[in-house]
Motif scaffolding. Structure first.
Motif, short mmCIF file in Angstrom:
data_model
loop_
_atom_site.label_atom_id
_atom_site.label_comp_id
_atom_site.label_asym_id
_atom_site.label_seq_id
_atom_site.Cartn_x
_atom_site.Cartn_y
_atom_site.Cartn_z
N ILE A 96 35.96 -71.94 114.63
CA ILE A 96 34.87 -70.86 114.04
C ILE A 96 35.91 -70.26 113.05
O ILE A 96 37.09 -69.74 113.45
N TYR A 97 35.79 -70.19 111.88
CA TYR A 97 36.63 -69.58 110.60
C TYR A 97 35.86 -68.42 109.85
O TYR A 97 34.81 -68.60 109.44
N ILE A 98 36.48 -67.55 110.19
CA ILE A 98 35.78 -66.11 109.57
C ILE A 98 36.60 -65.47 108.47
O ILE A 98 37.53 -64.47 108.95
N PRO A 99 36.91 -65.84 106.99
CA PRO A 99 37.79 -65.15 106.12
C PRO A 99 37.39 -63.69 106.03
O PRO A 99 38.27 -63.14 105.91
N ALA A 100 36.18 -63.24 106.03
CA ALA A 100 35.62 -62.01 106.05
C ALA A 100 36.38 -61.00 106.90
O ALA A 100 36.55 -59.93 106.84
N GLU A 101 36.72 -61.67 108.26
CA GLU A 101 37.19 -61.02 109.27
C GLU A 101 38.67 -60.98 109.35
O GLU A 101 39.24 -60.47 110.48
N GLY A 102 39.28 -62.09 108.62
CA GLY A 102 40.73 -62.19 108.64
C GLY A 102 41.30 -63.01 109.52
O GLY A 102 42.61 -62.93 109.86
N PHE A 103 40.43 -63.98 110.47
CA PHE A 103 41.07 -64.85 111.47
C PHE A 103 40.16 -66.15 111.39
O PHE A 103 38.75 -66.15 110.81
N GLY A 104 40.71 -67.08 111.97
CA GLY A 104 39.98 -68.46 112.32
C GLY A 104 40.50 -68.73 113.78
O GLY A 104 41.57 -68.57 114.08
N ILE A 105 39.52 -69.46 114.44
CA ILE A 105 40.03 -69.74 115.77
C ILE A 105 39.61 -71.43 115.76
O ILE A 105 38.27 -71.76 115.56
N ARG A 106 40.43 -72.26 116.39
CA ARG A 106 40.39 -73.49 116.89
C ARG A 106 41.08 -73.80 118.14
O ARG A 106 42.10 -73.32 118.37
N ILE A 107 40.31 -74.58 119.01
CA ILE A 107 40.87 -75.08 120.25
C ILE A 107 40.74 -76.45 120.43
O ILE A 107 39.67 -77.09 120.19
N GLU A 108 41.86 -77.12 120.76
CA GLU A 108 41.62 -78.62 120.94
C GLU A 108 42.41 -79.02 122.25
O GLU A 108 43.77 -78.73 122.38
N ASP A 109 41.70 -80.29 122.68
CA ASP A 109 42.39 -80.94 123.82
C ASP A 109 42.37 -82.55 123.52
O ASP A 109 41.46 -82.68 122.65
N ASP A 110 43.08 -83.30 124.29
CA ASP A 110 42.96 -84.73 124.11
C ASP A 110 42.31 -85.16 125.48
O ASP A 110 42.92 -84.98 126.56
N VAL A 111 41.30 -86.06 125.45
CA VAL A 111 40.70 -86.37 126.62
C VAL A 111 40.63 -88.09 126.66
O VAL A 111 40.21 -88.64 125.53
N VAL A 112 40.51 -88.43 127.66
CA VAL A 112 40.37 -89.97 128.18
C VAL A 112 38.93 -90.32 128.60
O VAL A 112 38.54 -89.78 129.56
N ILE A 113 38.09 -90.88 127.84
CA ILE A 113 36.60 -91.47 128.36
C ILE A 113 37.00 -92.24 129.53
O ILE A 113 37.70 -93.11 129.74
N GLN A 114 36.14 -91.75 130.61
CA GLN A 114 36.05 -92.43 132.03
C GLN A 114 34.74 -93.41 132.20
O GLN A 114 33.85 -93.28 131.32
#
Length: 430
Positions: A387-405
């Protein structure tokens, strides 16, 4: 190479998978990458073409792999061509593969010097009817440079115009997308190195540190753990820089109260990892920052559950969009009218989350994989909402790597890397 030698059995299996899908009486050729010049006598560090590495394990310039499973003679079924090494090269450039060492690395018995390639190919083409050329057809490729592979294809097609031409890429897209156990172990090693780098940062980041100082801490930790370095150009984006999706300048000061978005990860043995975390420069999230952070984390967790065999990539992103829409409504960033009046081609949530959620990962950070085909077990995907919010001065991204079972939720290769806001705060203030 810094990494431990990979058992040649992996590359034997990979070649078997490829040749099993070749047409009768066909030959395939794969070239190493060039060493690219900078200026004068300077060059960029060598990076091997992932296809020849995948099929042979050879991590050296000026190498060629030839596969001809229907050859009339055993010694012509698979051949490795290497630049001939000698004492002079050993003194000036260091050790290169000998024929014996090349066999240990690749499992290929027939190893010739590069000067024998043209005459060997000429003999083989008298027996063959189909030539597999290795073009780059990745959906994100935008290559302007003429590669060593490109030059070879031009020459090969001109010399043998009566042969039928086939494409290696569709075969590679399928077989490279489904990882062998050994490959998952290598990606896990890259993720483990990334974890060490990230944990190092949690005690290092503080107000007034420079983004490039954070980059320096990471590269130190990566290299000391047998990585060549970053799997891709690092994004170390403080404050509003996080709202530039591919911000790579990394030259600004991290200020008190800001968030620091870190899209940074190590490679290991040419295999990538791909991590994103967003941490508070001052060691504590504000109430609003934490609310947005937890919303992104919930989207990531729900999206991850959908990565199962049979899932279609395009429909998956539609479903992720619905989850993100709900979270954005809860945060007050969009309202019901925005959703009711949205453009179906650019839904309301896209104002704050404009990129995709998942891509294949492996030897390439954006790895091979046919996105129109259903997901399968042992594919490795990222999961990376933001979620990226230029008007509030920050952006947040979260990322992991996963293996399909084969069944159930995917296995998280980054399960040990801190992700909960409270844990990140605790470690930053320890």
């Amino acid at each position: 190479m810094k990494y431990h030698q990979i058992n040649s059995g992996l590359f034997v299996k990979n070649r078997e998978k490829f040749t099993a899908q070749m047409k009768p009486k066909s030959v395939a050729v794969f070239n190493s990458n060039d060493i690219y010049p900078v200026s004068a006598d300077s060059t960029l560090p060598f990076a091997q073409h992932r296809d020849i590495f995948y099929l042979s394990g050879v991590d050296q310039e000026e190498s060629i792999l030839l596969l001809f499973p229907d050859a009339p003679y055993e010694h012509l079924k698979e051949i490795l061509f290497l630049r001939e090494t000698n004492e002079h090269i050993a003194i000036w450039e260091g050790e290169k593969l000998t024929k014996e060492r090349a066999f240990q690395v690749s499992g290929i018995k027939t190893v010739y010097w590069l000067q024998d390639f043209d005459k060997t190919l000429k003999e083989i083409m008298t027996y063959a009817e189909v030539m597999y050329i290795n073009t780059n057809e990745h959906y994100r490729s935008a290559v302007e440079t003429e590669t060593r592979e490109d030059r070879f294809i031009k020459k090969w097609k001109a010399q043998y115009p009566a042969h039928t031409v086939a494409k290696s890429n569709p075969i590679l897209q399928r077989i490279r997308s489904i990882k062998e156990t050994e490959e998952i172990d290598l990606i896990q090693q890259a993720c483990n190195i990334t974890e060490k780098g990230f944990r190092r940062l949690l005690s290092f980041v503080k107000p007034n540190v420079m983004e490039y100082e954070v980059e320096a801490e990471l590269i130190h930790e990566f290299i000391r753990n047998r990585s060549k370095g970053f799997a891709y150009t690092p994004i170390i984006a403080s404050g509003n820089n996080a709202n530039v999706l591919h911000y790579i300048e990394n030259n600004q000061q991290c200020k008190a109260g800001d968030l620091l978005l870190l899209d940074v990860a190590a490679e290991y043995a040419n295999y990538s990892s791909d991590l994103t975390r967003t941490i508070p420069v001052s060691g504590r999230y504000s109430e609003r920052q934490k609310a947005v952070y937890n919303a992104v984390l919930r989207v990531k967790n729900e999206a991850t559950k959908m990565l199962t065999p049979g899932t279609l990539w395009k429909q998956y992103h539609v479903e992720v969009g619905k989850i993100m829409t709900s979270e954005l409504l809860g945060l007050g960033l969009i309202d019901k009218a925005d959703v009711q009046n949205e453009n179906p081609d650019w839904p309301a949530y896209k104002k704050y989350f404009m990129h995709g959620t998942s891509h294949h990962m492996g030897l390439d950070t954006h790895d091979y994989g046919l996105l129109h085909e259903p997901m399968e077990a042992n594919m490795v995907f990222t999961v990376e909402p933001g979620i990226y919010i230029p008007a509030e001065g920050f952006g947040i991204r979260i990322e992991d790597d996963v293996v399909i079972q084969k069944s159930g939720e995917p296995f998280n290769l980054m399960r040990n890397i801190p992700i909960e806001a409270d844990e990140i705060e605790s470690l930053m203030n320890a």
